[in-house]
Write a protein that holds these residues in place. Structure first.
Motif, PDB file in Angstrom:
ATOM      1  N   CYS A  51       8.609  -3.836   7.414  1.00 36.49           N
ATOM      2  CA  CYS A  51       7.287  -3.269   7.114  1.00 36.49           C
ATOM      3  C   CYS A  51       6.313  -4.376   6.719  1.00 36.49           C
ATOM      4  CB  CYS A  51       7.382  -2.233   5.989  1.00 36.49           C
ATOM      5  SG  CYS A  51       8.014  -0.641   6.532  1.00 36.49           S
ATOM      6  N   CYS A 312      13.418  -0.251   4.615  1.00 35.62           N
ATOM      7  CA  CYS A 312      13.065   1.143   4.356  1.00 35.62           C
ATOM      8  C   CYS A 312      13.972   2.030   5.222  1.00 35.62           C
ATOM      9  CB  CYS A 312      11.592   1.382   4.673  1.00 35.62           C
ATOM     10  SG  CYS A 312      11.208   1.233   6.413  1.00 35.62           S
ATOM     11  N   HIS A 315      13.442   1.598   8.976  1.00 35.84           N
ATOM     12  CA  HIS A 315      13.831   0.308   9.543  1.00 35.84           C
ATOM     13  C   HIS A 315      15.296  -0.039   9.278  1.00 35.84           C
ATOM     14  CE1 HIS A 315       9.333  -0.608   9.666  1.00 35.84           C
ATOM     15  NE2 HIS A 315       9.768  -0.482  10.897  1.00 35.84           N
TER      16      HIS A 315
END
Ligand SMILES: [Zn+2]
Ligand SMILES: [Zn+2]
Ligand SMILES: [Zn+2]
Length: 323
Positions: A51, A312, A315
């Motif tokens: 991210c 996250c 991901h």
């Protein structure tokens, strides 16, 4: 941070970021910039390496595109301030300009001004592209036209906002130097038509002008909602499921005026190769979200928040539910 250029940039950054988001993505960019959403993105970037990288790349891209759009706006402003010759005016060897009759196809002045303002950034990118190719401009009905000065003629081009860039080479064989045999009328003396000279006459020019004017309206509304790049994909996606005369944007612009054959119904008639392409593109873009959704579907609600260290949930790699 010291008082360097970068320091000034650093402190002006929240305002610049908002401006860049809005010029690139319109109202959608404004919503995207809401503090709530931004804080959520920053939190995610702090926890997830992927991210974080995405955010970096996105920032650079948005600022670069915004800079291009600002340059475009200035270029378009220049063409508004400089006097423009009406397209296909007759220009004699002595330099006399005899304009073609003006077609009365402009919308009400307030909307004409508003939509010109809305599409100015992308239109100006068209102006810049034209200038880069050594083109000149003329004011056509509805659109500002970028074209190579005669004797070069054109076979078509691309519309960006309210600017038409006549970059395509002519379709058939050309008529030679200045097309004297076509454009020169003996009792008028010798002249050339100042413009892209795509068609040799003005048949349907008013009708087409109305049609193109509607497309400028569409581009302006698209720009307001989601920025200067919203209209072409919207048109393309609609045209994949509603091709040709079924396309909603063409229907709104007027089928007859645009030279489209009428159709009896307006049911979807998907173009399958293009549909497959769109689906493939969507899967490619949302592949990580898809992977996460599959884990949730198979492993249950507990999988929504499960993630690998430094990633996250979206991901986190792996298609099977995590422990
Ligand atoms: Zn600072
Ligand atoms: Zn992530
Ligand atoms: Zn059209």
């Amino acid at each position: 941070m010291g008082r360097t250029v970068f320091g000034v940039f650093h402190h002006a950054r929240p305002g610049l970021r908002l401006f860049a988001c809005v010029i690139c993505f319109g109202l959608a960019g404004l919503i995207w910039s809401l503090p709530r959403l931004r804080i959520r993105r920053l939190r995610r970037a702090a926890r997830c390496r992927t991210c974080w990288t995405h955010q970096r790349v996105r920032n650079v891209a948005v600022f670069a595109v915004a800079a291009l759009l600002v340059a475009g706006s200035l270029a378009r402003l220049q063409t508004v301030l400089a006097p423009q010759i009406r397209c296909h005016s007759h220009v004699t060897a002595e330099g006399d300009v005899r304009p073609e009759p003006k077609l009365n196809i402009s919308p009400p002045p307030w909307w004409a001004a508003t939509r010109s303002f809305l599409v100015a950034p992308i239109s100006g990118v068209g102006v810049l592209a034209g200038w880069a190719q050594g083109m000149e401009s003329c004011s056509g009905p509805t659109l500002l036209v970028m074209f190579w000065p005669p004797p070069r003629i054109s076979g078509g081009g691309t519309t960006l906002g309210d600017v038409f860039v006549a970059w395509m080479p002519p379709n058939g064989p050309t008529h030679g130097y200045l097309s004297e045999d076509v454009y020169g009328i003996t009792d008028e003396g010798w002249y050339f038509r100042y413009g892209p000279n795509i068609s040799e006459d003005r048949v349907n020019e008013a009708e087409l002008g109305f049609h193109e004017s509607r497309h400028v309206d569409q581009w302006a509304v698209g720009t307001l909602v989601a920025g200067p790049f919203a209209f072409p994909p919207a048109y393309f996606i609609d045209g994949t499921f509603f091709p040709g005369s079924r396309n909603h944007f063409e229907r709104h612009a007027g089928l007859l005026r645009g030279g489209y054959a009428p159709v009896d119904d307006n049911w979807p008639a998907p173009l399958w190769p293009q549909t497959a392409g769109l689906v493939a593109l969507a899967v490619l873009i949302w592949r990580r979200r898809l992977r996460w959704l599959i884990r949730v579907a198979v492993g249950g609600r507990s999988q929504v928040r499960v993630h690998a260290p430094g990633r996250c949930p979206v991901h986190t790699t792996g298609w099977r539910p995590l422990r």
